[in-house]
Design an enzyme around this catalytic site. Structure first.
Site, PDB file in Angstrom:
ATOM      1  N   LYS A   1      46.135 119.167  39.992  1.00  0.00           N
ATOM      2  CA  LYS A   1      45.481 119.076  38.681  1.00  0.00           C
ATOM      3  C   LYS A   1      44.036 119.479  38.846  1.00  0.00           C
ATOM      4  CE  LYS A   1      46.553 117.741  34.483  1.00  0.00           C
ATOM      5  NZ  LYS A   1      47.885 117.648  33.826  1.00  0.00           N
TER       6      LYS A   1
ATOM      7  N   VAL B   1      50.983 118.983  22.254  1.00  0.00           N
ATOM      8  CA  VAL B   1      52.164 118.136  22.485  1.00  0.00           C
ATOM      9  C   VAL B   1      52.634 117.510  21.173  1.00  0.00           C
ATOM     10  CG1 VAL B   1      53.134 116.256  23.846  1.00  0.00           C
ATOM     11  CG2 VAL B   1      51.305 117.654  24.814  1.00  0.00           C
TER      12      VAL B   1
ATOM     13  N   ASP C   1      45.845 121.932  29.750  1.00  0.00           N
ATOM     14  CA  ASP C   1      45.975 120.491  29.519  1.00  0.00           C
ATOM     15  C   ASP C   1      45.014 120.232  28.345  1.00  0.00           C
ATOM     16  OD1 ASP C   1      47.179 117.926  30.938  1.00  0.00           O
ATOM     17  OD2 ASP C   1      45.146 117.370  30.400  1.00  0.00           O
TER      18      ASP C   1
ATOM     19  N   GLY D   1      47.352 117.679  18.968  1.00  0.00           N
ATOM     20  CA  GLY D   1      47.237 118.897  19.770  1.00  0.00           C
ATOM     21  C   GLY D   1      48.602 119.502  20.041  1.00  0.00           C
TER      22      GLY D   1
END
Ligand code: 2IT
Length: 448
Positions: A126, A241, A166, A239
């Site tokens: 990440k 998701v 992300d 957002g």
């Protein structure tokens, strides 16, 4: 608790007492692994737990960039290359002012087990920066992304480490990052996922995380002979998701009644469907990071400063950020008759909330993000495959593979929970099923 697990957990806590989020994620996984350590002494013999909680490598760098007024700014950039036992490091990049090493270590750690669960050959990693995209111009975003990649490019590669988006990193940012990588490395390669389909992206990748959350929910409900039809759904966030989850839940006959932002939540009793779902994309691209605009436009209720977990719904899908559901929220959801809680964000629930859900397993099913939001990175894995083949699958092909992967993850979690814990405990199931493949691969590759 198993003595080996206890020792590793305590050692970690004394070594990194300030890394709150990382300790939370690591402690949860270690506790789940207790019955595995009781049965399988080889993991202690090979020091697997001590090794798996330490990243293989962390890169921290300065990111200087110039804003539109000509001022010089500096942010911190990170890439945590956590585990490469089963494939190149893989995981998103987050741009948000809250980003620090603890948050990226927690996300990178979760990613190891999530990626393992997908069944695809991806290690865990990440990255990100404390850069705040809110209110920045397009030019400033590009300037920042180019500077970030100018350092990052030497540490990544399509067989080494493959970042993606992300929070705060979407298609636009991936474009600027990819462009800069290509320029520096002089190669057109699948080094990032979440690319535009015109230049190597996969169909369904933008929808994949949210679709996967709903497919996983469908599988959970199926174990009780139930479905999404006519269910009311609370979603947090607005957002990528949240958007994918709202689209698929609506398509499967559910009614989505909430979305939320840092400013509060919207309750739309008529359901968030059709053009109202499209409007989420408009709000997101405005860069204002608020949802009150939705309430103003469509005449829905807006609850300032609150989260949607006080609304009476059948299903809850947190799709915003970590620790967005606390103990009180969990008890509220249970009291209001919510039957299924499927995490869309990473580590949506606090340990207290998870405890409340698991203690009420006869009333509510609970799935951790590392299982139920794995559809995003799984489709990133499919994007990598397509890039390696220099070929693209159709929307139907990608969606069918995504559905199958979510079914497989669901089954792997159930099977592992039945073997080592309590059938239907998806927390233990996900942690154990994700762990075993990585741990055995580490043993097979020797002391590295
Ligand atoms: O949390 C996640 O799984 C992501 N942000 C997606 C990672 C990826 O590599 O697609």
């Amino acid at each position: 608790m198993n003595a080996y697990v206890k020792r590793v957990a305590e050692n970690l806590q004394s070594k990194y007492p300030w890394e709150k989020e990382f300790l939370q994620a690591a402690t949860e996984v270690l506790e789940s692994l207790s019955p595995v350590m009781d049965k399988e002494p080889k993991y202690e013999k090979y020091g697997i737990l001590e090794r798996i909680v330490e990243p293989e490598r962390i890169i921290i760098f300065r990111v200087p960039w110039k804003d539109d007024k000509g001022n010089h700014n500096v942010n911190i950039g990170f890439r945590v290359q956590f585990n490469s036992a089963i494939g190149p490091y893989k995981g998103g990049i987050r741009f948000h002012p809250s980003v620090n090493l603890s948050i990226l270590k927690f996300l990178g750690f979760e990613q190891i087990f999530k990626n393992s669960l997908t069944g695809l050959p991806m290690g865990g990693g990440k990255g990100g920066s404390d850069f705040d995209p809110r209110g920045k111009s397009d030019n400033e975003i590009m300037s920042f992304c180019q500077s970030f990649m100018t350092e990052l490019f030497r540490h990544i590669g399509n067989d080494t480490d493959v970042p993606a988006g992300d929070i705060g990193v979407g298609a636009r940012e991936i474009g600027y990052l990819f462009g800069q990588y290509k320029r520096l490395a002089n190669e057109f390669t699948g080094v990032l996922t979440g690319k535009n389909v015109k230049w190597g992206g996969s169909l369904i990748r933008p929808e994949a995380t949210g679709f996967g959350v709903v497919y996983f929910t469908q599988e959970m409900l199926k174990t009780k002979g139930d479905s999404l039809k006519n269910k009311t759904v609370a979603i947090s966030g607005f957002g990528n998701v949240a958007w994918g989850a709202a689209t698929k839940a609506t398509e499967l006959g559910a009614k989505v009644v909430t979305i939320s932002g840092p400013d509060g939540y919207v309750y739309d009793k008529d359901g968030i469907a059709g053009e109202k779902i499209d409007y989420m994309l408009e709000m997101r691209s405005s860069g204002r990071d608020k949802v009150q605009d939705y309430a103003d436009k469509f005449g829905a209720e807006f609850h300032a400063g609150k989260r949607p977990w006080e609304v009476k719904v059948d299903i809850a899908l947190p799709c915003a950020t970590q620790n967005e559901v606390n103990g009180d929220d969990a008890r509220n959801l249970i009291k209001n008759g919510c039957i299924c809680m499927t995490e869309g964000s990473n580590m949506s629930s606090t340990p207290e909330a998870i405890e409340a859900f698991l203690n009420n397993a006869e009333k509510i099913m609970f799935s951790p993000g590392k299982a139920s939001n794995a559809g995003g990175v799984a489709t990133s894995g499919l994007e990598m495959s397509q890039n390696s083949m220099r070929y693209s699958w159709t929307e139907e092909e990608v969606d069918a593979k995504l559905q199958q992967i979510m079914k497989n993850i669901h089954k792997a979690c159930l099977d592992a929970s039945e073997k080592y814990s309590k059938k239907g405990n998806y927390v233990d199931g996900a942690n154990i099923a994700g762990f075993l493949k990585v741990a055995d691969s580490m043993i097979e590759q020797g002391l590295v």
